[in-house]
Motif scaffolding. Structure first.
Motif, PDB file in Angstrom:
ATOM      1  N   ARG A   1     -15.545  -3.213  -7.287  1.00  0.00           N
ATOM      2  CA  ARG A   1     -14.437  -3.089  -6.340  1.00  0.00           C
ATOM      3  C   ARG A   1     -14.869  -3.379  -4.907  1.00  0.00           C
TER       4      ARG A   1
ATOM      5  N   ARG B   1      -6.150   0.678  -0.951  1.00  0.00           N
ATOM      6  CA  ARG B   1      -7.001  -0.484  -1.193  1.00  0.00           C
ATOM      7  C   ARG B   1      -8.473  -0.084  -1.258  1.00  0.00           C
ATOM      8  N   HIS B   2      -9.219  -0.847  -2.058  1.00  0.00           N
ATOM      9  CA  HIS B   2     -10.660  -0.660  -2.143  1.00  0.00           C
ATOM     10  C   HIS B   2     -11.344  -1.430  -1.020  1.00  0.00           C
TER      11      HIS B   2
ATOM     12  N   GLU C   1     -11.008  -5.250  -1.208  1.00  0.00           N
ATOM     13  CA  GLU C   1      -9.694  -5.749  -0.812  1.00  0.00           C
ATOM     14  C   GLU C   1      -9.513  -5.712   0.706  1.00  0.00           C
TER      15      GLU C   1
ATOM     16  N   ARG D   1      -1.510   3.185  -8.105  1.00  0.00           N
ATOM     17  CA  ARG D   1      -2.834   3.776  -7.917  1.00  0.00           C
ATOM     18  C   ARG D   1      -2.719   5.221  -7.461  1.00  0.00           C
TER      19      ARG D   1
END
Length: 566
Positions: free
Chosen positions: A360, A331-332, A335, A306
């Motif tokens: 997300r 992380r989103h 998550e 990412r």
């Protein structure tokens, strides 16, 4: 309404689709929609060859396309103005005023304006707007006794009664200036024997302590940096100009040592947040230099490919407490919420999750940890606010309905209704309004009143596609209307990004997340963040043993027990 009539009249002369020639050689703008153009083409088809009709039809499609693009461009310019100069208030009344202003109209002292004005539902606040003495909860209090009288003395005025202490003392507030971090230099006297030369040095007072920087200084640096967005370099310049130097590197060393002593409080905050009944989550972009570029070494190997870095904000509502959690990295928001929910007790009911419609933001969880997802009504509303300049009549119709729904929610809050009472109240007063809005949205598309690919069509499509989640508050007790509380929390991270620009390392981002979580949780629960951080610093060993006793809402009770163990 009169205001709408003025907006439509001005719009006709500002946004023409076709220009009709006049006798004097000028042009008069006329407003023609797509259906009218297609009908005119069909009438003309018999008099045109197939090639001529194809060319004319292509010209019409080009005209429609350019008109739609101009509408989008106007919306983009409006968003750019908000980005550069700050977003103005989005109340329905303010949107009307903005439309009139852009149309070159005034809205002053006319009959139409009087009819359009919203009724004053709340009384005008009294007073001069200054803070009373009761607002200074963190101020030092000094008791000043009367110089000649005490309770029980005879009255010097009537000589018959006795004086007694009134319930409320008189209060005088005085504000004094001081540096963010002060310093005291203790000059310890030294004496030398003139014969043997031995030097005798005075002992430092007991209150001096062994450390150069006390707990209060560490708390103040953390609060200025992560609570108010003041970069280390800026504080260094300020302190240097005041004659109390505090290098940026030293500031980082202080907060890093501080952060190493209080993770138990952060971990306990996460554990308690996982038990919440309602979760709000969202994220915003952030920069971490160690994660930028193809050569970054991410600690999370599953997401090493990412490139986007985010700061996620999670607000958990647990009874009367509100807990704010921040997490910066690859992380989103979904998550990060999933990581929190892993600590949720299995016997608890499914929580409500409020977020916008981005996928997300919804965590990928096992069935036993699934949430009841609601979408933010403000996000749907904002899309109509953005295109109100181009479609004032349609957008103001939507805004008026949503205004009534928000008024109903405010009444429920003011009357302190339970979640079940609030649900019944909305079903009685808001459900019919939302059903009317749904029918209107459907008619605009199915009856081809609005071009589906236009900016208004996009706003309508968003509302229709997410209708069930946008209206969860009509079916689920306690479901919020919007995600505003999380967006307000993320302003902490945005303020840091605007002032400091970035984090250098993942460890620096973790330190920032820790302090932002503690500081904003204090603010959400009306707790003095400076006093709380200082207490954690001074009682780090006890915090490690029993972190649940040192939460923002109960740490004062713990201190009281330590002072009075019996």
């Amino acid at each position: 309404m009169g205001t709408l009539r003025k907006i439509r009249k001005a719009r006709q002369h500002r946004e023409p689709v076709v220009a009709k020639p006049q006798a004097d050689g000028g042009t008069e703008p006329i407003d023609i929609d797509r259906q009218e153009l297609e009908a005119i083409l069909e009438h003309a088809r018999a008099a045109l060859s197939e090639d001529e009709y194809t060319k004319l039809h292509a010209a019409m499609e080009t005209l429609v396309f350019l008109t739609a693009e101009l509408e989008k461009k106007r919306v983009s310019v409006q968003r750019l103005k908000q980005l550069l100069f700050g977003a103005t208030t989005e109340t329905t009344r303010q949107v009307m005023d903005r439309l009139l202003d852009e149309a070159g109209q005034e809205d002053k002292s006319t009959e139409d304006t009087v009819q359009d004005q919203e009724p004053q539902t709340r009384p005008k606040p009294q007073g001069h707007g200054r803070n009373g003495a009761g607002a200074y909860g963190g101020a030092e209090k000094v008791h000043v006794p009367h110089p000649s009288l005490k309770p029980g003395d005879p009255c010097p005025s009537c000589h018959k009664g006795t004086v007694y202490e009134s319930v409320q003392p008189g209060r005088v507030v005085r504000i004094r200036g001081q540096t963010p971090l002060g310093a005291t230099v203790y000059e310890l006297q030294k004496l030398r024997c003139h014969l043997c030369g031995e030097i005798f040095t005075a002992e430092a007072p007991p209150e001096v302590g062994p450390e150069k920087y006390d707990a209060e200084s560490a708390s103040m640096i953390a609060l200025l940096k992560y609570g108010s967005g003041l970069p280390f370099n800026r504080l260094e310049r300020l302190q240097g100009s005041l004659g109390i130097p505090l290098p940026a590197a030293t500031q980082w060393e202080i907060v890093a040592r501080f952060a190493a002593s209080i993770p138990p409080a952060h971990e306990e905050l996460i554990r308690q947040a996982a038990q919440g009944q309602i979760f709000h989550n969202d994220d915003t972009g952030m920069k971490v230099l160690s994660l930028l570029g193809p050569s970054h070494k991410a600690t999370d190997s599953d997401r090493s490919d990412r490139t986007g870095v985010f700061t996620s904000g999670i607000i958990s509502i647990l009874g009367d407490h509100r807990i704010a959690l921040f997490s910066t990295g690859l992380r989103h928001a979904g998550e990060n919420l999933a990581a929190v929910l892993q600590q949720r007790a299995a016997e608890l009911e499914r929580p409500i999750q409020m977020c916008d419609a981005l996928t997300r933001n919804v965590p990928d969880l096992p069935p036993e940890l699934h949430t009841i997802v609601a979408n933010c009504l403000t996000h749907g509303r904002r899309q109509f606010v953005d295109v109100a300049t181009n479609f004032p009549t349609e957008c103001l119709y939507v805004l008026e309905i949503l205004k009534d729904v928000y008024k109903n929610d405010a009444k429920a809050k003011d009357q302190q209704m339970t979640p079940e009472q609030r649900l019944a109240f909305h079903k009685t007063h808001s459900e019919s309004q939302m059903n009317k809005l749904k029918e209107w949205l459907t008619a605009q598309i199915e009856e081809r009143r609005v071009e589906p690919n236009s900016s208004l069509g996009t706003a309508i499509r968003y509302m229709r596609n997410h209708w069930e989640k946008l209206t969860l508050f009509l079916r689920q007790p306690g479901a919020p209307l919007d995600n505003n509380i999380c967006e307000q929390a993320l302003k902490k991270a945005i303020l840091h990004r605007k002032n400091a620009y970035f984090y250098k390392t993942e460890n620096g981002a973790h330190v920032g997340d820790l302090f932002m979580s503690l500081i904003h949780t204090c603010e959400l629960n009306s707790v003095n963040a400076f006093e709380y951080l200082t207490t954690l610093h001074k009682h780090a060993s006890k915090l490690s043993a029993h972190p649940d006793d040192w939460m923002p809402w109960n740490y004062k009770e713990t201190l009281q027990k330590l002072a009075d163990p019996v």
